[in-house]
Design an enzyme around this catalytic site. Structure first.
Site, PDB file in Angstrom:
ATOM      1  N   ARG A  99      29.646  63.077  24.940  1.00  0.00           N
ATOM      2  CA  ARG A  99      28.943  64.288  24.505  1.00  0.00           C
ATOM      3  C   ARG A  99      29.772  65.524  24.860  1.00  0.00           C
ATOM      4  O   ARG A  99      30.690  65.461  25.684  1.00  0.00           O
ATOM      5  CB  ARG A  99      27.553  64.361  25.135  1.00  0.00           C
ATOM      6  N   ASN A 125      36.071  66.102  27.965  1.00  0.00           N
ATOM      7  CA  ASN A 125      36.439  64.976  27.119  1.00  0.00           C
ATOM      8  C   ASN A 125      37.603  65.277  26.174  1.00  0.00           C
ATOM      9  O   ASN A 125      38.214  64.343  25.642  1.00  0.00           O
ATOM     10  CB  ASN A 125      35.228  64.495  26.316  1.00  0.00           C
ATOM     11  N   ARG A 157      25.747  61.530  17.218  1.00  0.00           N
ATOM     12  CA  ARG A 157      24.631  61.425  18.153  1.00  0.00           C
ATOM     13  C   ARG A 157      23.724  62.640  18.021  1.00  0.00           C
ATOM     14  O   ARG A 157      24.201  63.779  18.092  1.00  0.00           O
ATOM     15  CB  ARG A 157      25.147  61.334  19.592  1.00  0.00           C
ATOM     16  N   GLN A 176      33.714  54.122  29.236  1.00  0.00           N
ATOM     17  CA  GLN A 176      33.352  55.504  29.553  1.00  0.00           C
ATOM     18  C   GLN A 176      34.605  56.370  29.562  1.00  0.00           C
ATOM     19  O   GLN A 176      35.575  56.039  30.250  1.00  0.00           O
ATOM     20  CB  GLN A 176      32.650  55.564  30.911  1.00  0.00           C
ATOM     21  N   ARG A 188      35.737  47.787  63.894  1.00  0.00           N
ATOM     22  CA  ARG A 188      36.928  48.020  63.087  1.00  0.00           C
ATOM     23  C   ARG A 188      36.574  47.952  61.595  1.00  0.00           C
ATOM     24  O   ARG A 188      35.736  47.151  61.183  1.00  0.00           O
ATOM     25  CB  ARG A 188      38.000  46.974  63.388  1.00  0.00           C
TER      26      ARG A 188
END
Length: 220
Positions: free
Chosen positions: A10, A20, A70, A103, A157
């Site tokens: 989106r 993106n 979308r 993704q 540890r």
């Protein structure tokens, strides 16, 4: 029955605007997942990008992906990823058996990740598979002003910790019929362990972006 990749992307990123389409090592962020899918054409029949954004749409087309438009009603900050996947399947006019979710915020993936994971997915006839990585940190919670260890005792540890794992976001493979029921990871999903430095990359901030750039420069 086809195996398809869906990349949901989106346009409304708030913490890192337009992430993106931001250039990572010379290519838009979303392009890295498209190119990874193309490198696995022996598994993936079609590559789709689900988006509400015109710039993302144009870049995805330039890199050879098909577009799922979308609706804004499924593009909000709080909308789950599965709604975008389900919407995509409802728009695709071919019979789909398997959906591979890539993704765009996890742009770095080990070269053979999908091949190895898909081989197990098919051989064992799983309905769903997702990638996980082992955590090596000491976790705790705050109770008032007191730190209460969660997965260790004080002085223990790190190498002696009981193994804990996290969902790294690199890869999801799921039967299309589950996604149509609004499910990506059912209770019986197979956790595919990936212990690789790329599993630590999930881009949400500028610092995440710079870390991914650094890893790309070191692993190219």
């Amino acid at each position: 029955m086809k195996t398809i990749a869906i990349i949901p992307a989106r346009g409304g990123s708030k913490r890192l605007p337009k992430k993106n389409i931001k250039l990572l090592s010379g290519s838009p962020l979303i392009a890295h997942s498209i190119l990874y899918a193309q490198e696995n054409r022996n598994i993936i029949d079609e590559i789709y990008v689900s988006t509400d954004d015109l710039e993302i749409r144009n870049i995805a087309l330039q890199f050879g992906a098909k577009i799922i438009d979308r609706p804004q009603s499924l593009s909000g900050d709080l909308e789950p990823t599965v709604s975008a996947l389900k919407n995509a399947l409802e728009q695709i006019d071919v019979a789909v058996e398997n959906v591979i979710l890539l993704q765009p915020t996890n742009p770095l993936r080990p070269e053979n990740l999908l091949k190895e994971a898909f081989d197990i997915y098919e051989k064992e006839n799983y309905e769903s598979l997702f990638s996980i990585s082992r955590n090596h940190q000491k976790f705790g919670k705050l109770s008032g002003n007191k730190f209460v260890p969660f997965n260790y005792t004080i002085g223990q540890r790190s190498q002696d910790l009981e193994p804990l794992f996290f969902e790294n976001g690199l890869l999801y493979i799921t039967k299309a019929k589950l996604i149509l029921d609004n499910i990506i990871i059912p209770e019986n999903a197979f956790p595919f362990e990936v212990n690789h430095i790329f599993a630590n990359v999930d881009i949400d901030t500028q610092e995440d972006f710079e870390y991914a750039e650094y890893l790309l420069s070191k692993n190219s």
